[in-house]
Design a protein around this motif. Structure first.
Motif, PDB file in Angstrom:
ATOM      1  N   PHE A  27      -3.458  13.203   7.274  1.00  0.00           N
ATOM      2  CA  PHE A  27      -2.911  11.892   7.616  1.00  0.00           C
ATOM      3  C   PHE A  27      -3.832  11.072   8.520  1.00  0.00           C
ATOM      4  O   PHE A  27      -3.532   9.931   8.838  1.00  0.00           O
ATOM      5  N   THR A  30      -6.998   7.430   5.259  1.00  0.00           N
ATOM      6  CA  THR A  30      -6.443   6.975   3.985  1.00  0.00           C
ATOM      7  C   THR A  30      -7.180   7.631   2.821  1.00  0.00           C
ATOM      8  O   THR A  30      -6.562   7.982   1.814  1.00  0.00           O
ATOM      9  N   LEU A  33      -5.775  11.065   2.322  1.00  0.00           N
ATOM     10  CA  LEU A  33      -4.462  10.974   1.684  1.00  0.00           C
ATOM     11  C   LEU A  33      -4.612  10.737   0.184  1.00  0.00           C
ATOM     12  O   LEU A  33      -3.938  11.374  -0.624  1.00  0.00           O
ATOM     13  N   GLN A  34      -5.505   9.830  -0.185  1.00  0.00           N
ATOM     14  CA  GLN A  34      -5.717   9.549  -1.606  1.00  0.00           C
ATOM     15  C   GLN A  34      -6.301  10.759  -2.338  1.00  0.00           C
ATOM     16  O   GLN A  34      -5.906  11.047  -3.467  1.00  0.00           O
ATOM     17  N   VAL A  50       4.783  12.499  -3.208  1.00  0.00           N
ATOM     18  CA  VAL A  50       4.918  12.149  -1.802  1.00  0.00           C
ATOM     19  C   VAL A  50       4.319  13.300  -1.003  1.00  0.00           C
ATOM     20  O   VAL A  50       4.602  14.468  -1.274  1.00  0.00           O
ATOM     21  N   THR A  61       6.070  13.458   8.754  1.00  0.00           N
ATOM     22  CA  THR A  61       5.405  12.202   8.427  1.00  0.00           C
ATOM     23  C   THR A  61       5.255  12.199   6.918  1.00  0.00           C
ATOM     24  O   THR A  61       4.884  13.210   6.322  1.00  0.00           O
ATOM     25  N   TRP A  62       5.553  11.054   6.303  1.00  0.00           N
ATOM     26  CA  TRP A  62       5.569  10.947   4.851  1.00  0.00           C
ATOM     27  C   TRP A  62       4.512   9.961   4.379  1.00  0.00           C
ATOM     28  O   TRP A  62       4.211   8.998   5.066  1.00  0.00           O
ATOM     29  N   TYR A  63       3.996  10.173   3.160  1.00  0.00           N
ATOM     30  CA  TYR A  63       3.071   9.225   2.537  1.00  0.00           C
ATOM     31  C   TYR A  63       3.357   9.190   1.053  1.00  0.00           C
ATOM     32  O   TYR A  63       3.430  10.223   0.384  1.00  0.00           O
ATOM     33  N   GLY A  64       3.543   7.991   0.538  1.00  0.00           N
ATOM     34  CA  GLY A  64       3.801   7.803  -0.879  1.00  0.00           C
ATOM     35  C   GLY A  64       4.393   6.426  -1.083  1.00  0.00           C
ATOM     36  O   GLY A  64       4.240   5.537  -0.233  1.00  0.00           O
ATOM     37  N   ARG A  65       5.078   6.261  -2.209  1.00  0.00           N
ATOM     38  CA  ARG A  65       5.707   4.966  -2.484  1.00  0.00           C
ATOM     39  C   ARG A  65       6.702   4.632  -1.384  1.00  0.00           C
ATOM     40  O   ARG A  65       7.521   5.467  -0.999  1.00  0.00           O
ATOM     41  N   LYS A  66       6.613   3.418  -0.879  1.00  0.00           N
ATOM     42  CA  LYS A  66       7.418   3.016   0.284  1.00  0.00           C
ATOM     43  C   LYS A  66       8.914   3.182   0.059  1.00  0.00           C
ATOM     44  O   LYS A  66       9.624   3.629   0.954  1.00  0.00           O
ATOM     45  N   VAL A  69       9.608   6.943   0.295  1.00  0.00           N
ATOM     46  CA  VAL A  69       9.399   7.431   1.661  1.00  0.00           C
ATOM     47  C   VAL A  69      10.552   7.010   2.570  1.00  0.00           C
ATOM     48  O   VAL A  69      11.037   7.797   3.376  1.00  0.00           O
TER      49      VAL A  69
END
Length: 88
Positions: A27, A30, A33-34, A50, A61-66, A69
């Motif tokens: 995290f 970016t 993450l990608q 996600v 903590t989350w990452y993906g489509r808003k 998430v």
């Protein structure tokens, strides 16, 4: 060469998606993450992915489509059907 990941496949509203746990340092960038998102696309083809990491207190903590998430942020982590996947 095989490796293991911790993750889950869940249905959120009309989407079936994959959640993959990653180390907190992913995290920090970016591009990391990608890279992680791209690395798991072949494992969960056609599913939104996600990424999730936890801090030392267990806060996710989350990452993906808003939209996904924001829904997952309200879910108790214990209710997610986590499992270990062995990837060949």
């Amino acid at each position: 060469m095989s490796y293991q990941i911790e993750g889950a496949i869940v249905k959120v509203k009309d989407d079936t998606l994959a959640i993959v746990t990653v180390k907190p340092q992913v995290f920090q960038s970016t591009s990391e993450l990608q890279k992680a998102m791209n690395a798991y696309r072949h494992v969960f083809p056609g599913m939104p992915i996600v990424l999730m990491s936890q801090d030392t207190q267990g806060k996710p903590t989350w990452y993906g489509r808003k939209n996904i998430v924001s829904l997952l942020a309200k879910v108790n982590l214990r209710s997610i059907p986590w499992r270990r996947y062995i990837i060949n």
